[in-house]
Design a protein around this motif. Structure first.
Motif, PDB file in Angstrom:
ATOM      1  N   ILE A   1      47.292  20.093  25.283  1.00 32.46           N
ATOM      2  CA  ILE A   1      48.151  19.734  24.146  1.00 32.46           C
ATOM      3  C   ILE A   1      49.516  20.402  24.278  1.00 32.46           C
ATOM      4  O   ILE A   1      50.552  19.769  24.051  1.00 32.46           O
ATOM      5  CB  ILE A   1      47.468  20.072  22.805  1.00 32.46           C
ATOM      6  N   TYR A   2      49.519  21.681  24.678  1.00 33.31           N
ATOM      7  CA  TYR A   2      50.797  22.375  24.853  1.00 33.31           C
ATOM      8  C   TYR A   2      51.625  21.731  25.971  1.00 33.31           C
ATOM      9  O   TYR A   2      52.821  21.503  25.807  1.00 33.31           O
ATOM     10  CB  TYR A   2      50.572  23.859  25.135  1.00 33.31           C
ATOM     11  N   SER A   3      50.997  21.413  27.091  1.00 29.25           N
ATOM     12  CA  SER A   3      51.743  20.782  28.189  1.00 29.25           C
ATOM     13  C   SER A   3      52.246  19.396  27.774  1.00 29.25           C
ATOM     14  O   SER A   3      53.337  18.984  28.165  1.00 29.25           O
ATOM     15  CB  SER A   3      50.915  20.721  29.472  1.00 29.25           C
ATOM     16  N   LEU A   4      51.473  18.693  26.963  1.00 32.17           N
ATOM     17  CA  LEU A   4      51.905  17.385  26.466  1.00 32.17           C
ATOM     18  C   LEU A   4      53.115  17.531  25.546  1.00 32.17           C
ATOM     19  O   LEU A   4      54.082  16.758  25.633  1.00 32.17           O
ATOM     20  CB  LEU A   4      50.744  16.698  25.734  1.00 32.17           C
ATOM     21  N   ILE A   5      53.076  18.547  24.678  1.00 30.19           N
ATOM     22  CA  ILE A   5      54.199  18.804  23.767  1.00 30.19           C
ATOM     23  C   ILE A   5      55.463  19.152  24.546  1.00 30.19           C
ATOM     24  O   ILE A   5      56.566  18.730  24.192  1.00 30.19           O
ATOM     25  CB  ILE A   5      53.843  19.927  22.760  1.00 30.19           C
ATOM     26  N   ILE A   6      55.316  19.910  25.621  1.00 33.15           N
ATOM     27  CA  ILE A   6      56.466  20.272  26.462  1.00 33.15           C
ATOM     28  C   ILE A   6      56.958  19.045  27.238  1.00 33.15           C
ATOM     29  O   ILE A   6      58.157  18.788  27.337  1.00 33.15           O
ATOM     30  CB  ILE A   6      56.071  21.385  27.466  1.00 33.15           C
ATOM     31  N   LEU A   7      56.012  18.273  27.799  1.00 36.35           N
ATOM     32  CA  LEU A   7      56.378  17.176  28.688  1.00 36.35           C
ATOM     33  C   LEU A   7      56.968  15.967  27.969  1.00 36.35           C
ATOM     34  O   LEU A   7      57.911  15.346  28.475  1.00 36.35           O
ATOM     35  CB  LEU A   7      55.157  16.731  29.509  1.00 36.35           C
ATOM     36  N   LEU A   8      56.426  15.599  26.814  1.00 33.73           N
ATOM     37  CA  LEU A   8      56.862  14.357  26.165  1.00 33.73           C
ATOM     38  C   LEU A   8      58.369  14.268  25.942  1.00 33.73           C
ATOM     39  O   LEU A   8      58.979  13.266  26.336  1.00 33.73           O
ATOM     40  CB  LEU A   8      56.093  14.140  24.860  1.00 33.73           C
ATOM     41  N   PRO A   9      58.996  15.280  25.335  1.00 33.79           N
ATOM     42  CA  PRO A   9      60.455  15.150  25.158  1.00 33.79           C
ATOM     43  C   PRO A   9      61.194  15.070  26.497  1.00 33.79           C
ATOM     44  O   PRO A   9      62.125  14.279  26.646  1.00 33.79           O
ATOM     45  CB  PRO A   9      60.855  16.413  24.403  1.00 33.79           C
ATOM     46  N   LEU A  10      60.755  15.874  27.472  1.00 41.07           N
ATOM     47  CA  LEU A  10      61.403  15.833  28.785  1.00 41.07           C
ATOM     48  C   LEU A  10      61.266  14.453  29.411  1.00 41.07           C
ATOM     49  O   LEU A  10      62.219  13.895  29.939  1.00 41.07           O
ATOM     50  CB  LEU A  10      60.799  16.886  29.718  1.00 41.07           C
ATOM     51  N   ARG A  11      60.064  13.921  29.359  1.00 47.21           N
ATOM     52  CA  ARG A  11      59.785  12.623  29.990  1.00 47.21           C
ATOM     53  C   ARG A  11      60.541  11.492  29.289  1.00 47.21           C
ATOM     54  O   ARG A  11      61.098  10.611  29.940  1.00 47.21           O
ATOM     55  CB  ARG A  11      58.274  12.379  29.957  1.00 47.21           C
ATOM     56  N   ILE A  12      60.549  11.523  27.967  1.00 44.43           N
ATOM     57  CA  ILE A  12      61.233  10.473  27.205  1.00 44.43           C
ATOM     58  C   ILE A  12      62.734  10.508  27.474  1.00 44.43           C
ATOM     59  O   ILE A  12      63.361   9.469  27.679  1.00 44.43           O
ATOM     60  CB  ILE A  12      60.940  10.612  25.688  1.00 44.43           C
ATOM     61  N   ILE A  13      63.304  11.702  27.521  1.00 42.36           N
ATOM     62  CA  ILE A  13      64.752  11.828  27.708  1.00 42.36           C
ATOM     63  C   ILE A  13      65.160  11.615  29.165  1.00 42.36           C
ATOM     64  O   ILE A  13      66.121  10.916  29.452  1.00 42.36           O
ATOM     65  CB  ILE A  13      65.234  13.218  27.232  1.00 42.36           C
ATOM     66  N   SER A  14      64.404  12.224  30.095  1.00 39.08           N
ATOM     67  CA  SER A  14      64.853  12.224  31.491  1.00 39.08           C
ATOM     68  C   SER A  14      64.206  11.164  32.362  1.00 39.08           C
ATOM     69  O   SER A  14      64.684  10.892  33.455  1.00 39.08           O
ATOM     70  CB  SER A  14      64.616  13.599  32.125  1.00 39.08           C
ATOM     71  N   GLY A  15      63.112  10.570  31.905  1.00 33.62           N
ATOM     72  CA  GLY A  15      62.425   9.583  32.730  1.00 33.62           C
ATOM     73  C   GLY A  15      61.677  10.254  33.854  1.00 33.62           C
ATOM     74  O   GLY A  15      61.204  11.370  33.721  1.00 33.62           O
TER      75      GLY A  15
ATOM     76  N   TYR B   1      69.528  18.440  34.567  1.00 33.03           N
ATOM     77  CA  TYR B   1      70.833  18.000  34.082  1.00 33.03           C
ATOM     78  C   TYR B   1      71.563  17.188  35.149  1.00 33.03           C
ATOM     79  O   TYR B   1      72.117  16.125  34.870  1.00 33.03           O
ATOM     80  CB  TYR B   1      71.681  19.210  33.669  1.00 33.03           C
ATOM     81  N   LYS B   2      71.557  17.680  36.369  1.00 32.48           N
ATOM     82  CA  LYS B   2      72.315  17.042  37.452  1.00 32.48           C
ATOM     83  C   LYS B   2      71.787  15.655  37.819  1.00 32.48           C
ATOM     84  O   LYS B   2      72.570  14.749  38.071  1.00 32.48           O
ATOM     85  CB  LYS B   2      72.314  17.922  38.708  1.00 32.48           C
ATOM     86  N   ILE B   3      70.448  15.484  37.874  1.00 36.58           N
ATOM     87  CA  ILE B   3      69.925  14.221  38.401  1.00 36.58           C
ATOM     88  C   ILE B   3      69.394  13.259  37.345  1.00 36.58           C
ATOM     89  O   ILE B   3      69.207  12.090  37.637  1.00 36.58           O
ATOM     90  CB  ILE B   3      68.838  14.445  39.472  1.00 36.58           C
ATOM     91  N   GLY B   4      69.164  13.728  36.135  1.00 36.42           N
ATOM     92  CA  GLY B   4      68.608  12.832  35.121  1.00 36.42           C
ATOM     93  C   GLY B   4      69.693  12.047  34.414  1.00 36.42           C
ATOM     94  O   GLY B   4      70.872  12.307  34.613  1.00 36.42           O
ATOM     95  N   PRO B   5      69.361  11.113  33.618  1.00 36.62           N
ATOM     96  CA  PRO B   5      68.037  10.498  33.456  1.00 36.62           C
ATOM     97  C   PRO B   5      67.751   9.461  34.558  1.00 36.62           C
ATOM     98  O   PRO B   5      68.666   8.843  35.086  1.00 36.62           O
ATOM     99  CB  PRO B   5      68.126   9.832  32.090  1.00 36.62           C
ATOM    100  N   ILE B   6      66.485   9.313  34.876  1.00 40.31           N
ATOM    101  CA  ILE B   6      66.024   8.356  35.882  1.00 40.31           C
ATOM    102  C   ILE B   6      65.227   7.275  35.153  1.00 40.31           C
ATOM    103  O   ILE B   6      64.166   7.563  34.594  1.00 40.31           O
ATOM    104  CB  ILE B   6      65.109   9.026  36.934  1.00 40.31           C
ATOM    105  N   THR B   7      65.743   6.070  35.122  1.00 39.65           N
ATOM    106  CA  THR B   7      65.060   4.981  34.431  1.00 39.65           C
ATOM    107  C   THR B   7      64.232   4.146  35.403  1.00 39.65           C
ATOM    108  O   THR B   7      64.461   4.166  36.605  1.00 39.65           O
ATOM    109  CB  THR B   7      66.072   4.056  33.723  1.00 39.65           C
TER     110      THR B   7
END
Length: 190
Positions: free
Chosen positions: A53-67, A114-120
Motif C-alpha cells: 500500500i505504501y509503495s502504491l501510494i508513492i508510485l501512483l502520483p509519480l506514474r500518473i504525472i511522469s508516465g 525532471y529531465k526525462i519526464g513525462p513519457i507518454t
C-alpha cells in the motif's frame, strides 16, 4: 470489455471522440482496478500488505504525472506491475542503504525524473511544450515530496519500500525514455 465498448458506441448523444475517451477511461478503471485487487490479495497473503500500500501510494502520483513503460497487452502489464511490486516489497526490502547514500540517490532520481519526464504512451497524442514544462515541474515536486517522506520515516521499515519504489520508477522511466527515443530514430530512418 467489448460489451462496454459496444454499449458506449450505441449512445447517440456522444461524439466519436467522447465515445473513445469514455471507453478508454472505463477500460483503465477496470484493468487497473483488477490489478490492484489481485495485488492486494497477494500481498495480504504474504503479510506484506502495508509495504504494498505504501509503495502504491508513492508510485501512483509519480506514474500518473511522469508516465513510463507502457504495454500493449493486459497480461504483459499485469506481469510487469506484479514484478515491480514484488521486487520492491520482497526482494529489495532487506537492503537498506545509509541515510546519506539514500538521500543522494533520491536527489539524483528527482533530477532524472525532471529531465526525462513525462513519457507518454505511443497511443496518446504528444504533449504540448506547456504540458511538458508543467509535467516536469510536477514530477520534480512529487519525487521531492516522496524523498522527504522517505527521509522523515527513515528509521521505519517502510522507508526502504519508499526508497526502492522511487529508484525503480526512475529506472523504468529511463528505459521508457530510451525505448521512445529508439522508436523515434527508427521512424526517422524509414
Amino acid at each position: 470489455m467489448r460489451a462496454i465498448s459496444n454499449y458506449i458506441n450505441s449512445i447517440p448523444d456522444l461524439s466519436k471522440t467522447d465515445k473513445a475517451r469514455l471507453t478508454y477511461i472505463i477500460s483503465c478503471i477496470i484493468y487497473e482496478g483488477s490489478k490492484i485487487l489481485l495485488f492486494l490479495a497477494f500481498f495480504f497473503c504474504i503479510h506484506k500488505l502495508d509495504g504494498f500500500i505504501y509503495s502504491l501510494i508513492i508510485l501512483l502520483p509519480l506514474r500518473i504525472i511522469s508516465g513510463g513503460l507502457h504495454f500493449k497487452h493486459y497480461a504483459a502489464c499485469l506481469l510487469f506491475s506484479f514484478l515491480y511490486f514484488y521486487v520492491v516489497n520482497v526482494l529489495l526490502m532487506p537492503f537498506k542503504l545509509p541515510l546519506t547514500i539514500s538521500f543522494i540517490l533520491l536527489t539524483v532520481c528527482a533530477v532524472i525524473n525532471y529531465k526525462i519526464g513525462p513519457i507518454t504512451s505511443n497511443s496518446r497524442p504528444q504533449l504540448q511544450p506547456e504540458e511538458i514544462r508543467k509535467g516536469k515541474l510536477n514530477i520534480f515536486i512529487a519525487t521531492c515530496y516522496d524523498l522527504i517522506l522517505t527521509i522523515l520515516f527513515f528509521d521505519s521499515a517502510i522507508s526502504t519500500v519508499g526508497f526502492w519504489t522511487i529508484v525503480l520508477h526512475t529506472l523504468q522511466l529511463v528505459l521508457a525514455f530510451w525505448k521512445k527515443k529508439r522508436g523515434e530514430i527508427c521512424v526517422q530512418k524509414d
